[in-house]
Scaffold this active site. Structure first.
Site, mmCIF file in Angstrom:
data_model
loop_
_atom_site.group_PDB
_atom_site.id
_atom_site.type_symbol
_atom_site.label_atom_id
_atom_site.label_comp_id
_atom_site.label_asym_id
_atom_site.label_seq_id
_atom_site.Cartn_x
_atom_site.Cartn_y
_atom_site.Cartn_z
ATOM 1 N N LYS A 49 -7.016 -11.595 -23.571
ATOM 2 C CA LYS A 49 -7.297 -10.699 -22.450
ATOM 3 C C LYS A 49 -5.983 -10.225 -21.811
ATOM 4 C CE LYS A 49 -11.867 -12.596 -21.865
ATOM 5 N NZ LYS A 49 -12.760 -13.570 -21.269
ATOM 6 N N GLN A 93 -12.832 -17.615 -16.568
ATOM 7 C CA GLN A 93 -13.157 -17.920 -17.961
ATOM 8 C C GLN A 93 -14.166 -19.069 -18.023
ATOM 9 O OE1 GLN A 93 -11.979 -16.128 -20.718
ATOM 10 N NE2 GLN A 93 -13.519 -17.344 -21.775
ATOM 11 N N ASP A 116 -16.689 -8.861 -15.199
ATOM 12 C CA ASP A 116 -17.488 -9.462 -16.277
ATOM 13 C C ASP A 116 -18.965 -9.059 -16.170
ATOM 14 O OD1 ASP A 116 -16.309 -10.861 -18.312
ATOM 15 O OD2 ASP A 116 -16.121 -12.742 -17.203
#
Ligand code: NAP
Length: 274
Positions: A49, A93, A116
């Site tokens: 990322k 995460q 997200d």
């Protein structure tokens, strides 16, 4: 002969478009990435990322917290990032260590920074057709279909899997694209009878090579979201590619199909906002 849907090429195309937009318009974007603990797979995802951010021209802030970090400490960091004006995206995460409540953490992220697309507000906006962040993997599947010239409107679409991060948002997105959508799960009776109706079959079941040619209508489009490592360390999907591909009109491979799209769509969310 079937069309091989090339997620590697399409994800690169999306990242290049975003990079050009950021440079041309002088956009300032900043993604905060939080990782808790030492899960090796999470380490790889977070690094990928960061690399993608660098490529596109997005600043990334990295918070690598120790395994023992308390829920309270994590929530405090998220609160700080929520109020930082120069941070426009926050990503935690997953998975988190077991002493931290994942739902509580995802709920703490400001929905306007929820790149997200996991916050209930983002999910709700998707369901009622309001603007909001969309979960990256299913958003990537829509881009794969569109950029491969595959019409979605009016099609019979069947999704196997009803998880919050893939199956459910996938179904809502296909509905938004005017498909007729059926969702299957572990309690579905006669799964094959349902999947064989699909013009577009999206498989997110989390079981290596579960779907073979007996699940698929001749000429269907098959999208394989699954990722597994087999006994020889090779990557494979939820679909038995060799058996299924000859019966399709188009199919995604694993690797190189849906996989690379997730990060490309994360970059999209960071650059484009809501
Ligand atoms: P998950 O949370 O385990 O959900 C699996 C779904 O499949 C559940 O809804 C389950 O039904 C259903 N299911 C399980 N066995 C079934 C059966 N025999 N018949 C019908 N349905 C069945 O998995 P996920 O997080 O959605 O992920 C799915 C796959 O996609 C995994 O391989 C994962 O690694 C992969 N993935 C890839 C990406 C990416 O490419 N970037 C991102 C996310 C996930 P119930 O709800 O009834 O239990």
């Amino acid at each position: 002969m079937y069309q091989l849907i090339d997620g590697k090429r399409i994800s690169q195309e999306i990242k290049d478009e975003l990079k050009e937009k950021v440079a041309k318009q002088g956009l300032k974007r900043c993604l905060a990435v939080i990782k808790v603990g030492n899960d090796p797979a999470s380490g790889v995802y977070v690094n990928n990322k960061k690399k993608a951010c660098e490529y596109v021209g997005i600043q990334s802030l990295s918070y690598e917290l120790a395994e023992e970090t308390t829920e309270e400490e994590l929530l405090k960091l998220i609160e700080e990032l929520n109020t930082k004006e120069d941070v426009n995206g926050i990503l935690v995460q997953l998975p988190l260590p077991s002493h931290i409540d994942e739902d509580k953490v995802l709920l703490a992220i400001d929905p306007t920074k929820d790149v997200d697309g996991f916050h209930p507000v983002s999910v709700g906006n998707l369901s009622i057709g309001r603007p909001g962040y969309v979960s990256c993997t299913p958003a990537g599947v829509i881009q794969l279909l569109k950029r491969s010239g595959i019409e979605i409107a009016g099609k019979e679409c069947v999704v196997i899997g009803r998880s919050n991060i893939v199956g459910k948002p996938m179904s809502m997105l296909l509905l938004r694209e005017n498909a007729t959508v059926t969702i299957c799960h572990s309690r579905t009776r006669d799964l094959k009878e349902v999947t064989k109706r699909a013009d577009i079959l999206v498989v997110a079941i989390g079981k290596p090579r579960f779907v073979d040619e007996t699940f698929v209508k001749e000429g269907a489009v098959v999208i394989d979201v699954g990722i597994h490592r087999n006994e020889n360390g090779k990557l494979c999907g939820d679909v038995d590619f060799d058996k299924v591909a000859p019966h399709t009109s188009a199919i995604t491979p694993v690797p190189g199909g849906v996989g690379p799209m997730t990060i490309a769509m994360l970059m999209h969310n960071c650059v484009e906002g809501i």
